[in-house]
Design a protein around this motif. Sequence first.
Motif, mmCIF file in Angstrom:
data_model
loop_
_atom_site.group_PDB
_atom_site.id
_atom_site.type_symbol
_atom_site.label_atom_id
_atom_site.label_comp_id
_atom_site.label_asym_id
_atom_site.label_seq_id
_atom_site.Cartn_x
_atom_site.Cartn_y
_atom_site.Cartn_z
ATOM 1 N N TYR A 1 0.672 -1.237 -0.012
ATOM 2 C CA TYR A 1 0.037 -0.084 0.021
ATOM 3 C C TYR A 1 0.964 1.137 0.014
ATOM 4 O O TYR A 1 1.987 1.207 0.652
ATOM 5 N N THR B 1 4.779 3.977 2.687
ATOM 6 C CA THR B 1 4.413 2.641 2.059
ATOM 7 C C THR B 1 4.136 1.821 3.207
ATOM 8 O O THR B 1 4.565 1.798 4.481
ATOM 9 N N PHE C 1 -2.634 5.207 6.928
ATOM 10 C CA PHE C 1 -3.414 4.106 6.450
ATOM 11 C C PHE C 1 -4.739 4.360 7.151
ATOM 12 O O PHE C 1 -5.921 4.335 6.168
ATOM 13 N N ALA D 1 -9.198 -0.049 0.870
ATOM 14 C CA ALA D 1 -7.949 -0.387 1.186
ATOM 15 C C ALA D 1 -7.511 -0.553 -0.378
ATOM 16 O O ALA D 1 -6.229 -0.725 -0.659
ATOM 17 N N LEU E 1 -5.818 1.870 -2.125
ATOM 18 C CA LEU E 1 -4.468 2.619 -1.833
ATOM 19 C C LEU E 1 -3.337 1.540 -2.385
ATOM 20 O O LEU E 1 -2.087 1.537 -1.840
ATOM 21 N N LEU E 2 -3.689 0.472 -2.659
ATOM 22 C CA LEU E 2 -2.632 -0.569 -3.587
ATOM 23 C C LEU E 2 -2.059 0.066 -4.233
ATOM 24 O O LEU E 2 -2.291 0.713 -5.179
#
Length: 149
Positions: A75, A84, A95, A106, A109-110
């Motif tokens: 991510y 990251t 996050f 989620a 955000l990859l």
Amino acid sequence: MAIDLKTLSPKELQALIANANAQMQEAHATQVQAVRQKIDALLGNSGLSLDDVYPSRGKKAAGKKGGKGSVAPKYRDPADPTQTWSGRGRQPIWFANALKRRGVTAESLLIGGATKSATSVKKAKAAKKAPRKAAKRASKKTTARKTVR
């Protein structure tokens, strides 16, 4: 030299606080410098370096292969691309904060882009809930019938 704080005006108190903060920062910097000089003197007298004393500090052990290696990040923070997360361990603050924003998942955000759109994720969640809702409605109807008879 005691100062009676009750006699000072708000402006004078603010000035006193600002001066005290500046003095505290200066004293802290002086203390840090003195400790660094002592450490450098000890290391110099013993013929050691900081890496000798703290070998694992910021470096990986040489010759270590296999076992727990670093994991590729999964991510990425859209606000700060340098941050990251591999998806393992505790979620970083960025996050968790990103997931609180509207429309952020989620999957979005990859690294490498979103695999599913936000609307398809919402539809999938709704589809999972639909059978449960129908089962609840059916059970309520049967219990209502039993009590009426």
